[in-house]
Design an enzyme around this catalytic site. Structure first.
Site: not given
Ligand SMILES: *Cc1c(COP(=O)(O)O)cnc(C)c1O
Length: 393
Positions: A179, A207, A238
């Site tokens: 990320s 992602h 996302k």
């Molecule tokens: C954003 C993210 C999460 C958390 O997900 P949410 O639904 O926003 O709580 C978990 N793992 C990774 C790699 C992320 O980028």
């Protein structure tokens, strides 16, 4: 109370104070901040689905038909038909026996790892894994072996060392797309190692989902090894434009998690509108329109990265829509972000503990909705500003 003020003053003195920026419009390629339109270069809404009419319609219809709340956790009375339909659709999409919804990615990682692993087990975790994986590992009480980012040789050494005195079950866990660096896990090597050492493999594809692979099934589809990942975790917040998360896995793994994962058991389930939006998003991602959006996103990424690299900027090996621009120290990073906002470009400055000390960066994320000329102009503004700042010191 003095403690609190002192902590805040200390963060501020070190340029490490975080604060919230208020967005006054819907999430699109442009958003309104302080009354003016800014090009949004820090959203995870990669495919522009957060305000897509099909998702909005689905959410409205489900809210009218089933209400705005689920009323309870899944094991009590909150397991509604829509939840079951979405889980079936996820399993079909990912090619697994079944799937289980979690309220978000953070809760999913905490629940999955805590629910399946315990103090007798060993978890091998990439040094740049997401904070929610780290917290899941802590909750499990397992022994955690952290290997240097994407270093397969170092991982193999740790595995072979631990094999001398083998105990418990083993898990290798990694982000699919990292990320903060926007690079990909070498997933085929992980598959090879997990088979050789009889470990489980979990990929968090927050992602990669929706974005990578011909059908948008993520990092594993991109590398052609969907069926070899034991635990496929993904999120809806996302590229899918909505909210929520899931694990796609075997029936027995899911049945055990329904009994063990505390973040699943002790929390009210996702509301009907959100679940219906996720169903619509899944359908859209796996359609001709989804493919077109993925192609546009890739074209924007290419344009943006080429422009930055031509100017000699370091994008930390990014090969996805997440494009870091290395700035190293907190002060110049936050100054640059503030000055770009003055020029109508919103992106985030990233500091420790999110990234290692000395690895501060501006982090840009692209959307399929951006117009190519906007992307080129933004890259030129970033390059121009960083050159100005360098000349100032
Ligand atoms: C954003 C993210 C999460 C958390 O997900 P949410 O639904 O926003 O709580 C978990 N793992 C990774 C790699 C992320 O980028």
């Amino acid at each position: 109370m003095r403690y609190v003020e002192q902590q805040l003053a200390d963060l501020s003195a070190r340029n490490m104070l975080r604060f919230l920026r208020e967005i006054e419009s819907a999430q699109g390629p442009y958003v309104q901040i302080d009354g003016s339109d800014c090009l949004l270069l820090c959203s995870n809404n990669y495919l522009g689905l957060a305000d897509h009419p099909l998702l909005i319609d689905a959410a409205c219809r489900a809210s009218r038909d089933f209400g705005v709340g689920s009323g309870a956790s899944r094991l009590v009375s909150g397991s509604m038909s829509l939840h079951h339909r979405l889980e079936d659709a996820i399993a079909e999409f990912k090619g697994t026996e079944t799937a289980l919804l979690f309220n978000n990615g953070y809760a999913a990682n905490c629940g999955i790892i805590q629910g399946l692993f315990g103090p007798d087990d060993v978890i091998f975790s990439d040094s740049l894994n997401h904070a929610s994986i780290i917290d899941g590992c802590r909750l499990s009480g397992a022994r955690v072996e952290i290997y240097p980012h994407n270093d397969m040789q170092a991982l193999e050494e740790k595995l072979s060392e631990a094999a001398c005195n083998r105990r418990g079950r083993w898990l290798i866990v990694s982000d699919g797309v990292f990320s903060m660096d926007g690079d990909l896990v070498p997933i085929e090597s992980l598959v090879e190692l997990k088979e050789r050492y009889e470990a489980w493999l979990m990929i968090d594809d927050a992602h990669g989902g929706g974005v990578l692979g011909d059908r948008g099934r993520g990092t594993a589809e991109h590398f052609g090894c969907l069926s070899q990942i034991d635990l496929q975790m993904g999120t809806f917040g996302k590229a899918f434009g909505s909210f929520g998360a899931y694990l796609a896995a075997s029936r027995s793994v899911i049945d055990l998690l329904i009994n063990r994962a505390r973040s699943f058991i002790y929390s009210t389930s996702l509301p009907p509108g959100v679940v219906a939006a996720n169903l619509a998003a899944l359908k859209l991602v796996d359609s001709a329109e989804g493919k077109i959006r993925r192609r546009q996103l890739e074209e924007n990424r290419r344009l943006f990265v080429d422009r930055l690299q031509e100017a000699g900027l370091d994008v930390c090996g990014s090969s996805t829509q997440i494009v870091p621009i290395l700035t190293r120290e907190p002060q110049p990073t936050m100054d640059a972000a503030a000055r770009l906002l003055d020029r109508g470009i919103c992106l985030s400055g990233i500091r420790p503990p999110t990234v290692p000390v000395g690895r501060c960066r501006l982090r840009a994320t692209l959307m399929s909705e951006h117009k190519p000329q906007e992307i080129v102009a933004a890259a030129d503004s970033i390059v121009g500003l960083l050159q100005e700042m360098e000349a100032d010191v």
